[in-house]
Design an enzyme around this catalytic site. Structure first.
Site, PDB file in Angstrom:
ATOM      1  N   GLU A   1       0.823  -1.217   0.000  1.00 19.20           N
ATOM      2  CA  GLU A   1       0.000   0.000   0.000  1.00 19.20           C
ATOM      3  C   GLU A   1       0.858   1.269   0.000  1.00 19.20           C
ATOM      4  O   GLU A   1       0.748   2.134   0.871  1.00 19.20           O
ATOM      5  CB  GLU A   1      -0.924   0.009   1.225  1.00 19.20           C
ATOM      6  CG  GLU A   1      -1.903  -1.153   1.222  1.00 19.20           C
ATOM      7  CD  GLU A   1      -2.949  -1.108   2.329  1.00 19.20           C
ATOM      8  OE1 GLU A   1      -4.013  -1.682   2.148  1.00 19.20           O
ATOM      9  OE2 GLU A   1      -2.671  -0.506   3.389  1.00 19.20           O
TER      10      GLU A   1
ATOM     11  N   GLU B   1      -5.485  -8.133  -1.247  1.00 20.41           N
ATOM     12  CA  GLU B   1      -6.153  -7.996   0.058  1.00 20.41           C
ATOM     13  C   GLU B   1      -7.605  -7.625  -0.169  1.00 20.41           C
ATOM     14  O   GLU B   1      -7.905  -6.739  -0.979  1.00 20.41           O
ATOM     15  CB  GLU B   1      -5.528  -6.889   0.912  1.00 20.41           C
ATOM     16  CG  GLU B   1      -4.239  -7.243   1.571  1.00 20.41           C
ATOM     17  CD  GLU B   1      -3.772  -6.178   2.553  1.00 20.41           C
ATOM     18  OE1 GLU B   1      -4.604  -5.534   3.227  1.00 20.41           O
ATOM     19  OE2 GLU B   1      -2.545  -5.986   2.623  1.00 20.41           O
TER      20      GLU B   1
END
Ligand code: BG6
Length: 475
Positions: free
Chosen positions: A178, A370
């Protein structure tokens, strides 16, 4: 396959089904076999806690679930579910305890050999994140993390060590978890020790530049070591909807999208987009970019991976600019959506939208690395067996995968799907174990008590069936 007839549309052959975890949230053993401390070990309350104290046995974060010693048992459970892929991160401070050493810690490297051995034993493909919110503490405190250009070299050394050691057995790699979260969580994401309130935009964007150069540089190193390796970037994906059709709201959406997408734009295109340069000008930031940096950035990724949990809204109306809960980047809540117990709004259709948006934008293979639901679970006994009847998690999984199937039918090239936290782990944002994502329950409480026993939840069987039928069992 016809593009209009969706009946029977299913997932491509060889689709990589699996689950994703991060070292700092499940390994435990934070000081075993020569591991150094990472920033995570001293962030007792997750991302919200300022890094004020030296670690002591009293203020250390809740440890993981002892995967360090139970990896064989846990990977066997993943195999029983039918996993084709297992995403995990390599704890940087297990390999380089302080981060700036030249020689790695052999005991740390040997641990991941054993993990990969287990994956191979079960025919599970490893997908490795090099840096998942676990910068060595020493690099954060001594260098202010990625603000310092020297981090590029330390990270290259770490990545090269991993590629050389595991590159014949691990094909899929992610550089930074991320990476676009550094704008919002500079300590957790960028190892930046200076508190957010005191951090200048100049330093923040310079840190971003260093990370982007480092990511491109190790992509090149990976390909030099083994041209078959597939290296991806990893970003928070989040559809942003205008709260109203007012063009001013739509413009806000475009600008917020740019903040999120700049990171993958650079990874895919190898250069900074014009809107990003404009933003720097407006912020008065002058980046130190060398010619070598510009060349390095041209080493683009093989695929784009992302996490998907929530969508948000944007508005130009100052009276409506509230910030709801969400995965690091909160936003204006959507009146049409329900939320999880932690306030994260649930939007399966948003996943189809983001898959299309990303595919249309880059035409690069995508990987959902995810997606998941954090919920409170109740352990019950059914026919003498401990389990959790987690129909809410099954519903969430089913609904999101149905939208993934739609996106595949839309023409999106998608390599795989790894559910976040297939086994309960410590939450990144709240450091709780009671925020459970798993298909496998772990008997551990927020205060650290519990036997650490593992119990299969109802969702375990559901996901097993989805994988066994390559998605045909979805409702
Ligand atoms: C992502 C992170 O932001 O979301 C994971 O990559 C994290 O590390 C996951 O665990 C879920 O967030 P949380 O805060 O519920 O654990």
């Amino acid at each position: 396959m016809s593009t209009t007839d969706l009946t029977g549309t299913t997932f491509p052959e060889g689709f990589l089904w699996g689950g994703a975890l991060a070292a700092n949230q499940y390994e435990g053993a934070y000081d075993v076999d020569g591991k150094g401390l990472s920033i995570q070990d001293v962030m007792p309350k997750g991302i919200v806690a300022p890094p004020t104290e030296e670690p002591t046995p009293d203020n250390l974060k809740l440890e993981g679930i002892d995967f360090y010693h139970r990896y064989a048992e846990d990977i066997a459970l993943f195999a029983e579910m039918g996993f084709k892929v297992f995403r995990f991160s390599i704890g940087w401070s297990r390999i380089f305890p302080k981060g700036d050493e030249t020689e790695p810690n052999e005991a740390g490297l040997a641990f991941y050999d054993r993990v990969i051995d287990e994956c191979e034993k079960h025919g599970i493909e490893p997908l490795v994140t090099l840096s998942h919110y676990e910068t060595p503490l020493h690099l954060a405190k001594t260098y202010d993390g990625w603000v310092d250009r020297r981090l590029i070299g330390f990270y290259e050394n770490f990545a090269r060590t991993c590629f050389e050691r595991y590159g014949k057995r691990v094909k899929y790699w992610l550089t930074f978890n991320e990476i676009n979260s550094v704008l919002h969580a500079p300590l957790m994401s960028g190892g930046i020790w200076t508190p957010l309130q005191q951090l200048s935009k100049q330093d923040l964007y310079q840190a971003i530049h260093h990370e982007l150069v480092a990511s491109a540089s190790v992509t090149r190193i990976a390909h030099e070591i083994n041209p078959d390796l597939k290296v991806g970037c990893m970003v928070i994906a989040m559809p942003i909807y205008p709260l109203t059709p007012n063009p001013a709201d739509v413009l806000k959406v475009m600008q917020a999208d740019h903040d999120n997408l700049a990171f993958s734009d650079v990874h895919v295109r190898g250069t900074y987009p014009g809107y990003f340069l404009r933003k720097l000008r407006e912020l008065g930031v002058e980046l130190d970019i060398t010619d070598e940096d510009r060349n390095t950035l041209k080493n683009t990724v093989d695929f784009v991976s992302f996490s998907y949990y929530v969508s948000i809204c944007e508005t130009s109306d100052p009276t409506k600019q509230t910030k709801g809960e969400g995965n690091i980047i909160g936003g204006v809540p959507n009146p049409h959506l329900e939320a999880s117990e932690w306030g994260w709004q649930i939007d399966p259709v948003g996943l189809r939208i983001i898959l299309n948006q990303f595919w249309d934008r880059w035409q690069k293979p995508l990987f959902i690395v995810e997606n998941g639901l954090g919920a409170k679970d109740e352990l019950v006994e059914v026919d003498g067996v401990k389990t959790v009847i987690d129909d809410y998690r099954i519903q969430y999984l089913n609904d999101h995968l149905v939208q993934v199937r739609e996106a595949i039918a839309d023409g999106v090239e998608l390599w795989g799907y790894t559910w976040w936290g297939p086994i309960d782990v410590v939450s990144a944002s709240t450091a709780q174990l009671s925020k459970r994502y798993g298909f496998i329950y772990v008997d551990r409480n927020d205060d650290g008590t519990g036997t650490l026993e593992r119990h299969k939840k109802k969702s375990f069987d559901f996901y097993q069936q989805v994988i066994a039928t390559n998605g045909a069992s979805l409702r």
